[in-house]
Design a protein around this motif. Structure first.
Motif, mmCIF file in Angstrom:
data_model
loop_
_atom_site.group_PDB
_atom_site.id
_atom_site.type_symbol
_atom_site.label_atom_id
_atom_site.label_comp_id
_atom_site.label_asym_id
_atom_site.label_seq_id
_atom_site.Cartn_x
_atom_site.Cartn_y
_atom_site.Cartn_z
ATOM 1 N N PHE A 1 1.016 -1.161 -0.139
ATOM 2 C CA PHE A 1 0.024 0.211 -0.020
ATOM 3 C C PHE A 1 0.955 1.137 0.156
ATOM 4 O O PHE A 1 0.524 2.100 -0.771
ATOM 5 C CB PHE A 1 -0.914 0.103 1.244
ATOM 6 C CG PHE A 1 -1.651 1.049 0.993
ATOM 7 C CD1 PHE A 1 -3.055 1.061 0.494
ATOM 8 C CD2 PHE A 1 -1.789 2.300 2.127
ATOM 9 C CE1 PHE A 1 -3.944 1.989 0.503
ATOM 10 C CE2 PHE A 1 -2.628 3.386 1.878
ATOM 11 C CZ PHE A 1 -3.670 3.364 1.379
ATOM 12 N N GLY A 2 1.794 1.227 0.790
ATOM 13 C CA GLY A 2 2.717 2.422 0.915
ATOM 14 C C GLY A 2 3.508 2.787 -0.415
ATOM 15 O O GLY A 2 3.736 3.848 -0.610
ATOM 16 N N LYS A 3 3.674 1.439 -1.296
ATOM 17 C CA LYS A 3 4.340 1.795 -2.704
ATOM 18 C C LYS A 3 3.319 2.627 -3.627
ATOM 19 O O LYS A 3 3.661 3.440 -4.439
ATOM 20 C CB LYS A 3 4.405 0.556 -3.283
ATOM 21 C CG LYS A 3 5.443 0.562 -4.526
ATOM 22 C CD LYS A 3 6.850 0.995 -4.310
ATOM 23 C CE LYS A 3 7.816 1.463 -5.359
ATOM 24 N NZ LYS A 3 8.844 2.023 -5.332
ATOM 25 N N PHE A 4 2.024 2.364 -3.242
ATOM 26 C CA PHE A 4 0.886 3.017 -4.228
ATOM 27 C C PHE A 4 0.773 4.657 -3.656
ATOM 28 O O PHE A 4 0.818 5.196 -4.674
ATOM 29 C CB PHE A 4 -0.444 2.204 -4.232
ATOM 30 C CG PHE A 4 -0.561 1.085 -4.882
ATOM 31 C CD1 PHE A 4 -0.700 1.059 -6.169
ATOM 32 C CD2 PHE A 4 -0.360 -0.124 -4.167
ATOM 33 C CE1 PHE A 4 -1.110 -0.057 -6.831
ATOM 34 C CE2 PHE A 4 -0.517 -1.294 -4.976
ATOM 35 C CZ PHE A 4 -0.843 -1.208 -6.313
ATOM 36 N N CYS A 5 0.905 4.811 -2.385
ATOM 37 C CA CYS A 5 0.942 6.113 -1.852
ATOM 38 C C CYS A 5 2.217 6.903 -2.368
ATOM 39 O O CYS A 5 1.940 8.170 -2.740
ATOM 40 C CB CYS A 5 0.733 6.000 -0.533
ATOM 41 S SG CYS A 5 -0.712 5.365 0.261
ATOM 42 N N GLU A 6 3.156 6.319 -2.435
ATOM 43 C CA GLU A 6 4.337 6.884 -2.863
ATOM 44 C C GLU A 6 4.432 7.389 -4.510
ATOM 45 O O GLU A 6 4.535 8.425 -4.811
ATOM 46 C CB GLU A 6 5.720 6.160 -2.492
ATOM 47 C CG GLU A 6 6.993 6.406 -3.166
ATOM 48 C CD GLU A 6 8.123 5.596 -3.324
ATOM 49 O OE1 GLU A 6 9.162 5.646 -3.736
ATOM 50 O OE2 GLU A 6 7.780 4.507 -2.598
ATOM 51 N N GLY A 7 3.601 6.265 -5.148
ATOM 52 C CA GLY A 7 3.466 6.802 -6.756
ATOM 53 C C GLY A 7 2.330 7.711 -6.709
ATOM 54 O O GLY A 7 2.560 8.610 -7.700
ATOM 55 N N ALA A 8 1.297 7.617 -6.106
ATOM 56 C CA ALA A 8 0.501 8.782 -6.211
ATOM 57 C C ALA A 8 0.949 10.278 -5.675
ATOM 58 O O ALA A 8 0.533 11.121 -6.361
ATOM 59 C CB ALA A 8 -0.832 8.350 -5.221
ATOM 60 N N SER A 9 1.810 10.197 -4.557
ATOM 61 C CA SER A 9 2.584 11.630 -4.484
ATOM 62 C C SER A 9 3.370 11.935 -5.475
ATOM 63 O O SER A 9 3.335 13.261 -5.549
ATOM 64 C CB SER A 9 3.242 11.375 -3.043
ATOM 65 O OG SER A 9 4.286 10.429 -3.150
ATOM 66 N N ILE A 10 4.096 11.179 -5.943
ATOM 67 C CA ILE A 10 5.259 11.656 -7.038
ATOM 68 C C ILE A 10 4.129 11.907 -8.247
ATOM 69 O O ILE A 10 4.394 13.224 -8.933
ATOM 70 C CB ILE A 10 5.650 10.291 -7.676
ATOM 71 C CG1 ILE A 10 6.844 10.192 -6.659
ATOM 72 C CG2 ILE A 10 6.864 11.078 -8.828
ATOM 73 C CD1 ILE A 10 7.778 8.913 -6.767
ATOM 74 N N THR A 11 3.125 11.282 -8.436
ATOM 75 C CA THR A 11 1.958 11.860 -9.681
ATOM 76 C C THR A 11 1.444 13.155 -9.227
ATOM 77 O O THR A 11 1.471 14.059 -10.407
ATOM 78 C CB THR A 11 0.935 10.827 -9.849
ATOM 79 O OG1 THR A 11 1.213 9.693 -10.060
ATOM 80 C CG2 THR A 11 -0.262 11.454 -10.694
ATOM 81 N N LEU A 12 1.100 13.588 -8.204
ATOM 82 C CA LEU A 12 0.824 14.916 -7.553
ATOM 83 C C LEU A 12 1.775 15.688 -7.861
ATOM 84 O O LEU A 12 1.389 16.977 -8.201
ATOM 85 C CB LEU A 12 0.056 14.756 -6.527
ATOM 86 C CG LEU A 12 -1.318 13.852 -6.026
ATOM 87 C CD1 LEU A 12 -1.742 13.911 -4.579
ATOM 88 C CD2 LEU A 12 -2.506 14.724 -6.674
ATOM 89 N N GLY A 13 3.003 15.523 -7.471
ATOM 90 C CA GLY A 13 3.847 16.323 -7.646
ATOM 91 C C GLY A 13 4.173 16.704 -8.780
ATOM 92 O O GLY A 13 4.452 17.907 -9.323
ATOM 93 N N ILE A 14 4.340 15.595 -9.842
ATOM 94 C CA ILE A 14 4.641 16.237 -11.375
ATOM 95 C C ILE A 14 3.351 16.929 -11.914
ATOM 96 O O ILE A 14 3.488 17.958 -12.726
ATOM 97 C CB ILE A 14 4.543 14.780 -12.069
ATOM 98 C CG1 ILE A 14 5.732 14.050 -11.730
ATOM 99 C CG2 ILE A 14 4.560 15.111 -13.549
ATOM 100 C CD1 ILE A 14 5.888 12.712 -12.492
ATOM 101 N N SER A 15 2.231 16.735 -11.497
ATOM 102 C CA SER A 15 1.183 17.283 -11.952
ATOM 103 C C SER A 15 1.112 18.767 -11.477
ATOM 104 O O SER A 15 0.741 19.782 -12.340
ATOM 105 C CB SER A 15 -0.219 16.524 -11.442
ATOM 106 O OG SER A 15 -0.325 15.220 -12.029
ATOM 107 N N ALA A 16 1.272 18.989 -10.313
ATOM 108 C CA ALA A 16 1.339 20.384 -9.656
ATOM 109 C C ALA A 16 2.439 21.221 -10.326
ATOM 110 O O ALA A 16 2.151 22.343 -10.766
ATOM 111 C CB ALA A 16 1.383 20.365 -8.236
ATOM 112 N N ILE A 17 3.575 20.672 -10.472
ATOM 113 C CA ILE A 17 4.582 21.551 -11.045
ATOM 114 C C ILE A 17 4.325 21.702 -12.662
ATOM 115 O O ILE A 17 4.594 22.759 -12.938
ATOM 116 C CB ILE A 17 6.100 20.649 -10.884
ATOM 117 C CG1 ILE A 17 6.463 20.502 -9.392
ATOM 118 C CG2 ILE A 17 7.154 21.260 -12.047
ATOM 119 C CD1 ILE A 17 7.730 19.495 -9.080
ATOM 120 N N THR A 18 3.850 20.833 -13.161
ATOM 121 C CA THR A 18 3.609 20.992 -14.708
ATOM 122 C C THR A 18 2.388 21.841 -14.890
ATOM 123 O O THR A 18 2.483 22.508 -16.120
ATOM 124 C CB THR A 18 3.361 19.632 -15.592
ATOM 125 O OG1 THR A 18 2.259 18.849 -14.739
ATOM 126 C CG2 THR A 18 4.764 18.740 -15.382
#
Length: 226
Positions: A12-29
């Protein structure tokens, strides 16, 4: 057919880590896309001419058409591979994804900005000019503040689209949500269940963002009524 989700306790933590990176990429872009898209809009509406040609308008128009006419996946791969071959710069997969998605978003944001500004009553600019304001001052003080209310919902939709489209960054090894689901697939030998969990994460992110943007839009409408 029985689905197996007992892997969630471990991954589950792996999915949460991936989701946080997805949100980070989206916010920056989205942030960079707004800046670059606004620059493209003003380039497209500039009056700088060399002879009969307006180079800024030509460059911005060609850029928007090329970006909108090619797949984001291709753009991500070209930035990742081309940065080393053409410019001799060895950038990380994460940086390449940020650059490619930002450049892609800018083309769409420029059209969003154009539509938002054109939606403002042209009489407002004429009234400002009649009071002695320059075009730049009228845009800054009168047109743009009103256009933001028109632009904001579309920017929210662009944010939602980028959250989903950022999954393409997984092809170059960026550890976002889709990449995390692939890692879990390889570790558990399950093909469908990790993708179903990733789908739930994507849905939750886009659903909550959509509800938040709807709330902001309603608040802006209420302020207009007042």
């Amino acid at each position: 057919m029985m689905f197996k989700f007992d892997f969630l306790g471990k991954y589950f933590g792996k999915f949460c880590e991936g989701a946080s990176i997805t949100l980070g990429i989206s916010a920056i872009t989205v942030f960079l896309g707004i800046i670059l898209g606004s620059i493209l809009f003003f380039m497209k509406n500039s009056n700088v001419k060399i002879g009969k040609f307006n180079p800024l308008r030509i460059i911005s128009s060609v850029y928007v058409e090329v970006i909108r006419g090619t797949p984001m996946l291709l753009q991500i791969m070209m930035v990742y591979s081309g940065s080393k071959l053409i410019f001799g710069i060895d950038i990380s997969a994460f940086t390449a994804a940020i650059i490619a998605i930002s450049l892609n978003s800018a083309a769409y944001v420029s059209e969003i900005v154009r539509a938002g500004i054109e939606a403002v009553d042209p009489g407002q600019l004429e009234a400002a000019r009649s009071l002695g304001m320059k075009n730049s001052m009228a845009m800054k003080l009168i047109i743009i503040p009103q256009a933001i209310r028109n632009i904001l919902p579309a920017i929210g939709n662009e944010f939602v689209a980028i959250i989903k489209d950022s999954s393409m960054a997984s092809v170059i090894g960026v550890g976002e949500l889709m990449f995390s689901s692939k890692i879990v697939q390889g570790a558990t030998y399950l093909s469908l269940e990790p993708l179903m969990i990733a789908a739930v994460f994507y849905f939750m992110m886009t659903f909550l963002l959509g509800r938040f943007m709807g709330y902001v839009e309603r608040r802006l409408k209420q302020s207009d009524i007042r």
